[in-house]
Design a protein around this motif. Structure first.
Motif, PDB file in Angstrom:
ATOM      1  N   ALA A 162       0.722  -1.222  -0.278  1.00 43.60           N
ATOM      2  CA  ALA A 162       0.085   0.530  -0.036  1.00 43.60           C
ATOM      3  C   ALA A 162       0.571   1.586   0.075  1.00 43.60           C
ATOM      4  O   ALA A 162       0.457   2.245  -0.829  1.00 43.60           O
ATOM      5  N   GLN A 163       1.985   1.154   0.788  1.00 46.51           N
ATOM      6  CA  GLN A 163       2.812   2.101   0.662  1.00 46.51           C
ATOM      7  C   GLN A 163       3.348   2.949  -0.494  1.00 46.51           C
ATOM      8  O   GLN A 163       3.172   3.705  -0.666  1.00 46.51           O
ATOM      9  N   LEU A 178      -8.469   7.580  -0.349  1.00 47.02           N
ATOM     10  CA  LEU A 178      -8.782   6.675   0.691  1.00 47.02           C
ATOM     11  C   LEU A 178      -8.780   4.890   1.107  1.00 47.02           C
ATOM     12  O   LEU A 178      -8.461   4.750   0.081  1.00 47.02           O
ATOM     13  N   ASN A 179      -7.991   4.974   1.512  1.00 48.63           N
ATOM     14  CA  ASN A 179      -7.169   3.814   1.593  1.00 48.63           C
ATOM     15  C   ASN A 179      -7.946   2.534   2.475  1.00 48.63           C
ATOM     16  O   ASN A 179      -8.424   2.940   4.005  1.00 48.63           O
ATOM     17  N   TYR A 180      -8.652   1.663   2.130  1.00 47.80           N
ATOM     18  CA  TYR A 180      -8.929   0.272   2.722  1.00 47.80           C
ATOM     19  C   TYR A 180      -8.042  -0.546   3.020  1.00 47.80           C
ATOM     20  O   TYR A 180      -8.314  -1.302   4.032  1.00 47.80           O
ATOM     21  N   ALA A 181      -6.517  -0.488   2.873  1.00 45.37           N
ATOM     22  CA  ALA A 181      -5.178  -1.139   3.758  1.00 45.37           C
ATOM     23  C   ALA A 181      -5.348  -1.163   5.073  1.00 45.37           C
ATOM     24  O   ALA A 181      -5.390   0.354   5.185  1.00 45.37           O
ATOM     25  N   PRO A 182      -4.868  -2.211   6.030  1.00 46.92           N
ATOM     26  CA  PRO A 182      -5.396  -1.082   7.363  1.00 46.92           C
ATOM     27  C   PRO A 182      -3.646  -1.479   7.723  1.00 46.92           C
ATOM     28  O   PRO A 182      -3.031  -2.005   8.368  1.00 46.92           O
ATOM     29  N   ILE A 183      -3.370  -0.335   7.617  1.00 44.89           N
ATOM     30  CA  ILE A 183      -1.803   0.436   7.407  1.00 44.89           C
ATOM     31  C   ILE A 183      -1.996   1.662   6.979  1.00 44.89           C
ATOM     32  O   ILE A 183      -2.533   2.085   6.314  1.00 44.89           O
ATOM     33  N   LEU A 185      -0.351   5.483   6.246  1.00 45.81           N
ATOM     34  CA  LEU A 185       0.371   5.926   4.917  1.00 45.81           C
ATOM     35  C   LEU A 185       1.509   7.013   5.229  1.00 45.81           C
ATOM     36  O   LEU A 185       0.710   7.895   5.974  1.00 45.81           O
ATOM     37  N   GLU A 186       2.228   7.342   5.174  1.00 51.04           N
ATOM     38  CA  GLU A 186       2.999   8.147   5.173  1.00 51.04           C
ATOM     39  C   GLU A 186       3.479   8.851   3.651  1.00 51.04           C
ATOM     40  O   GLU A 186       4.228   8.558   2.918  1.00 51.04           O
ATOM     41  N   VAL A 193      -5.021  11.879   3.724  1.00 44.47           N
ATOM     42  CA  VAL A 193      -5.209  10.266   3.494  1.00 44.47           C
ATOM     43  C   VAL A 193      -6.791  10.276   4.851  1.00 44.47           C
ATOM     44  O   VAL A 193      -6.568  10.609   5.675  1.00 44.47           O
ATOM     45  N   GLN A 194      -7.928   8.957   4.381  1.00 43.53           N
ATOM     46  CA  GLN A 194      -8.628   8.950   5.215  1.00 43.53           C
ATOM     47  C   GLN A 194      -8.578   7.241   5.025  1.00 43.53           C
ATOM     48  O   GLN A 194      -8.669   7.136   4.187  1.00 43.53           O
ATOM     49  N   TYR A 195      -8.536   6.306   6.329  1.00 39.98           N
ATOM     50  CA  TYR A 195      -8.847   5.303   6.606  1.00 39.98           C
ATOM     51  C   TYR A 195     -10.175   4.615   6.657  1.00 39.98           C
ATOM     52  O   TYR A 195     -11.387   5.408   6.814  1.00 39.98           O
ATOM     53  N   ILE A 196     -10.771   3.828   5.696  1.00 36.74           N
ATOM     54  CA  ILE A 196     -11.791   2.863   6.271  1.00 36.74           C
ATOM     55  C   ILE A 196     -10.887   1.364   6.908  1.00 36.74           C
ATOM     56  O   ILE A 196     -10.259   0.594   5.943  1.00 36.74           O
TER      57      ILE A 196
END
Lengths: 209, 209
Positions: A162-163, A178-183, A185-186, A193-196
């Motif tokens: 993902a990174q 929009l990041n669906y990976a459970p990590i 991000l820098e 960045v938003q996380y799901i």
DNA sequence: TAGATTGTTAATCGATTAACAATC
DNA sequence: TAGATTGTTAATCGATTAACAATC
């Protein structure tokens, strides 16, 4: 009454509540209501009426004393504030289980976001399509995203890559992920960045059970 | 050093960060690391080291001065705090596009949550199954959920019926709801709700674009 | 022991709420 | 006008950060 665009005065936590207000307004509009007020909205959302009035007043006066807020008008103003007056195109990276699920979700299109290209590095998936959108090889990212001036991407690849994918996206002009990976991000300043990650939400609730 | 279980002293915002810490620890563990410290964790997560130390110290002393935190040990302690030492069973309501996508997501099982029953009110879907889990009719909710003492549910039905479904779930003993429908739910005290609405995250970012 | 990093206190910062004058 | 609700100020509350003594 014009929009205040002293954008840097607005706390991000307020911006985060505006989409929630919008969702509540949509709901009230569907019930056929034309007018609401901070008290009604607050009860709906479990937020104090004072907070709603304060949040909204940061952008100018959207209500009328004694009357409340015209729903349609307030919706339009919030769309304007959040830059939602045009449809946004999104790139989706990853066409595995998760990516397919994301691609099939109808809520994006219904609410102003269109997945306009999909990328995957698996040669078996390339040239297949999902709901009519072709899956392109990762090599195409560098050309397709600038070509269509796409600014938003969704990452649905394994956490391990993902990174790397995020770095590539930033390099080709993506400004919001929009990041669906459970990590975590820098990203550089100016890239949002938003996380799901549904599991973190579950883990937060099990504390209380 | 025992766990402090003065649970009501702990702000919810701290509880919300613990799953994020856990995710970072998992990542470090996969890299083969055994030891970390608040500075390294903070850099990883974009959080100040002081905040991480303060959060963790609310539950007792998990670290060693001069050395930092043993990753494995800290993970175990956080699992303990968040009640993640056993696998949780979850009920999924809704087997449409969204429900299917949720059911297929492998991340739940991998991280300690097992979807053990699925319900839908569409007679055409009932008795089909998703990855081996049978789709039951909504009538079964009232018997199956108490029978297996399921405490967590995920709602993946249209927004129009989500509140109604939530009321039913609460009535049969559900204490935590992960709601995928884009609508706010009202629940009694002691019933926890978390929301997954990717569109609100996108709308939050477009403000800055 | 010397060096490093925690755990914790006190200071700062920011967000929420209460209250009410303004005004529709 | 009288009644209602906003917009806004000041007070309160809570969360974050800085700093350092404790200690491994």
């Amino acid at each position: 009454m014009t929009l205040k665009h002293l954008q840097h005065d607005i706390p991000d936590i307020v911006i985060g509540r505006l989409p929630i207000y919008l969702r509540a307004l949509q709901h009230l509009a569907q019930e056929g209501k034309e007018l609401t007020n901070s008290d009604e909205l607050g009860k709906h959302l479990g937020i104090s009426s004072a907070q709603i009035r304060k949040d909204l007043s940061l952008f100018g006066g959207f209500g009328k004393q004694g009357a409340g807020y015209r729903i349609q008008y307030l919706q339009n103003k919030l769309y304007e504030v959040l830059n939602l007056q045009k449809e946004w195109e999104i790139a989706l990276i990853g066409a595995g289980d998760l990516g397919r699920a994301v691609a099939h979700y109808k809520g994006f299109k219904e609410r102003g976001f269109k997945i306009s290209c999909i990328f995957d590095n698996d040669p078996h998936k390339v040239n297949q399509n999902i709901d009519g959108i072709p899956i392109q090889p990762m090599e195409n990212v560098a050309t397709a995203i600038p070509q269509y001036a796409i600014k938003i991407a969704m990452i649905a690849v394994p956490a391990t890559v993902a990174q790397e994918v995020a770095d590539l996206l930033v390099a080709v002009g993506i400004r919001a992920i929009l990041n669906y990976a459970p990590i975590n991000l820098e990203t550089p300043d100016g890239v949002f960045v938003q996380y799901i990650d549904p599991v973190t939400h579950l883990q937060r609730m099990t504390y209380y059970l």
